[in-house]
Design a protein around this motif. Structure first.
Motif, mmCIF file in Angstrom:
data_model
loop_
_atom_site.group_PDB
_atom_site.id
_atom_site.type_symbol
_atom_site.label_atom_id
_atom_site.label_comp_id
_atom_site.label_asym_id
_atom_site.label_seq_id
_atom_site.Cartn_x
_atom_site.Cartn_y
_atom_site.Cartn_z
ATOM 1 N N MET A 70 0.828 -1.209 0.000
ATOM 2 C CA MET A 70 0.000 0.000 0.000
ATOM 3 C C MET A 70 0.863 1.261 0.000
ATOM 4 S SD MET A 70 -3.382 0.030 0.007
ATOM 5 C CE MET A 70 -4.226 -1.191 1.006
ATOM 6 N N GLU B 50 2.131 1.660 -3.612
ATOM 7 C CA GLU B 50 1.065 1.860 -4.600
ATOM 8 C C GLU B 50 0.341 3.181 -4.402
ATOM 9 O OE1 GLU B 50 0.085 -2.912 -5.002
ATOM 10 O OE2 GLU B 50 -1.216 -1.591 -3.814
ATOM 11 N N LEU B 51 0.024 3.514 -3.157
ATOM 12 C CA LEU B 51 -0.686 4.778 -2.908
ATOM 13 C C LEU B 51 0.199 5.959 -3.266
ATOM 14 C CD1 LEU B 51 -2.665 4.210 0.421
ATOM 15 C CD2 LEU B 51 -3.451 3.996 -1.924
ATOM 16 N N VAL C 175 0.093 6.394 -7.053
ATOM 17 C CA VAL C 175 -1.168 6.973 -7.518
ATOM 18 C C VAL C 175 -1.250 8.449 -7.119
ATOM 19 C CG1 VAL C 175 -3.683 6.890 -7.242
ATOM 20 C CG2 VAL C 175 -2.403 4.768 -7.562
#
Lengths: 94, 484
Positions: free
Chosen positions: A26, A29-30, A33
């Motif tokens: 996370m 990935e966060l 993004v």
């Protein structure tokens, strides 16, 4: 852009338990993004009003007339656990 | 009527054949029920055992004549599993039916089955379902698009005559494009959201996935209208007509530079340009237009939609329905473990993203700014529609991609919605029609118009459909593992 502590903080806010593996994934990935999303920071949006609903709606209220709703039995039928005529949950303070 | 003939019929043609007495609604249902039960694409999560007895209502009272309907899993259907592609709703059988489904049933449609989807409609490939991925009937090694991938693949493969889907940022149009069928996202508010398991409430909209444009109009006609149980639903200002236009004389088509250049695959652009040429042959005028904020739509969308989802999905806490983690030592532990066990990776990612964007200290920088970008995008469309009647783009930047190809990099998956998200943020209607093949795979052509311009969209799409003559039959032959 978002570190491990922030991921854990946000997961607590979201009432979401994450495994150690999920926390690590996370974080990367966060951040990736959010890097893309951050591009809207480049736009000049002063004096622009926010939009939350795009199509104008007026007089959306329906008449305040009581109608039949689900019976208690039907409302409880899908619950994982019931007690008497309510939803049964673990104690908030074990 | 023999099965080959039955599966060659569009839904509107099936309605007519039943009117003419050459086909019965029971025969039609049984043929599709048998074919759908051999589904090798994982389109369905539930199939009806048999048509309900009252499916034989006289035609005058039932304009859809019992034509079977596949329904995306996230629509609540009374007594029938409605799991929204999620483990957290495994086995959930709602006590009521969504308005969109109820209206189609009142018009004579018969529930054939529930279709597989990305979990809570979050995804562009239908790989995010707890019930396994859906495969594309044009090539089973490829995805059908998403999130309404089960509905799109079922229609393309001829496993259902037509299907109901939902579109939040492209979830009807993109799978329709990747599967070579027609998909329509109506104006926000045209169709009631009551009974749809919510993803992002300011964007979610139900719409048809069909074999042709006429079927899309026919289904939409029986879905629209104000519903007292959805305060954002609106009265549709006119009857939805069945399209009949043969020409596009004088119709001004706007081509936005921002959505027809960088990032669009070569073969997709070629098919798009060839379709523009056909439109000109029909009398349309093609103009270049600008949507200067469209390149920022995806960023705004990936703040607004996750923010709304983080709020909507708070209801899945193991208390009233769905799965619950066992042996919790207190209430909070039950909540957090239920949600850990019940949600898939993409849903967790979006909940985290949305919660972060709404959290103290970040709200203005993310959610507040995204809402302002939304205003600019809506203004861009308004300005463009002062110059042109309709806006056209490729529906998706690529043809169907391979399973697993984009799962490792969320943003590469999100880019699938690059051409569809701007219309969603502006609340305007848009349709995708198949316009040709690239590398043997279907390409979608998107037509968008102002609020409540559905009749004009359908007419333009119909006129193009007649000259394009797209042949969807290869997917129907291979789709069910052999000839029908």
């Amino acid at each position: 852009m978002i570190d491990r502590d922030e991921v854990l903080h946000v997961a607590r806010l979201a009432r979401l338990q994450l495994s150690e593996q999920e926390v690590q994934a996370m974080t990367g990935e966060l951040s990736a993004v959010l890097d893309h999303i951050a591009k809207i920071g480049e736009l000049d949006l002063d004096n622009v009003s926010p939009t939350s609903h795009v199509v104008e709606v007026t007089g959306a209220l329906r008449p305040d007339e009581p109608v039949a709703s689900l019976t208690r039995e039907v409302a409880l039928a899908q619950a994982p656990a019931v007690s008497g005529d309510g939803f049964l949950v673990p104690s908030p303070q074990a | 009527m023999n099965n080959t003939d039955i599966f060659d019929l569009s839904s509107a043609q099936a309605v007519a054949a039943i009117d003419a007495g050459t086909l019965s609604s029971g025969e039609l249902f049984d043929a599709y029920r048998a074919r759908a039960s051999n589904d090798e694409l994982n389109c369905f999560t539930w199939l009806a055992e048999q048509a309900p007895k009252d499916a034989t209502t006289p035609p005058s009272q039932s304009p859809l004549n019992g034509v079977p309907l596949a329904v995306k899993d996230l629509f609540c259907t009374e007594g029938v599993p409605s799991q929204s592609g999620s483990r957290i709703l495994e086995g959930y059988r709602p006590p009521y039916t969504a308005t969109a489904v109820a209206r189609l049933e009142e018009a004579g449609a018969t529930l054939l089955g529930k279709t597989n989807q990305d979990e809570f409609a979050m995804g562009s490939s239908t790989e995010n379902s707890a019930y396994g991925p859906v495969r594309n009937p044009w090539d089973p090694e490829r995805v059908p698009g998403g999130s309404s991938g089960g509905s799109a693949a079922a229609v393309a493969a001829g496993l259902a005559p037509w299907a109901l889907g939902t579109d939040t940022g492209g979830s009807i149009r993109q799978p329709a494009a990747l599967c070579g069928i027609v998909g329509l996202k109506p104006t926000y508010g045209a169709v009631s959201r009551y009974g749809m398991i919510a993803f992002a409430s300011s964007l979610d909209q139900a719409g048809p996935l069909t074999r042709d444009v006429t079927d899309a109009a026919l289904m939409l006609r029986h879905m629209v209208g104000r519903d007292p149980r959805d305060a954002t639903s609106l009265q549709f200002p006119e009857e939805v007509s069945l399209p009949s236009a043969e020409r596009l004389d004088g119709v001004r088509l706007g081509v936005p530079q921002e959505l027809t250049g960088e990032g669009i695959e070569g073969g997709v652009l070629e098919a798009f340009q060839a379709t523009l040429a056909r439109a000109e042959e029909l009398g349309a005028q093609v103009h270049s237009v600008q949507l200067p904020h469209a390149p920022h739509a995806l960023s705004a969308y990936y703040i607004l939609a996750p923010a709304e989802c983080s709020s909507n999905l708070a209801r899945f806490d193991g208390v009233r329905y769905g799965a619950r983690a066992q042996d919790a030592h207190d209430l909070l532990d039950m909540y957090t473990r239920t949600r850990h066990d019940g949600f898939g990776a993409e849903v967790k990612r979006r909940i985290m993203l949305g919660t972060y964007a709404l959290s103290s200290g970040y709200y203005d920088a993310y959610y507040g700014r995204a809402q302002r970008v939304r205003t600019k995008i809506a203004e861009d469309f308004k300005a463009a529609f002062a110059e042109v009647d309709l806006i056209v783009t490729p529906t998706a930047p690529t043809v169907a991609f391979r399973l697993g190809e984009k799962t490792a990099d969320p943003w590469s998956m999100y880019l699938n919605d690059y051409c569809t998200v701007p219309m969603s943020l502006a609340g305007i209607p848009a349709i995708s029609i198949p316009c040709g093949l690239s590398e043997g795979l279907p390409v979608g052509f998107q037509i968008a118009g102002p609020v409540f311009s559905e009749n004009r969209l359908l007419d333009a799409a119909y006129a193009l459909e007649q000259v394009l003559g797209f042949d969807g039959s290869p997917a129907r032959v291979s789709g069910a593992g052999g000839p029908a």
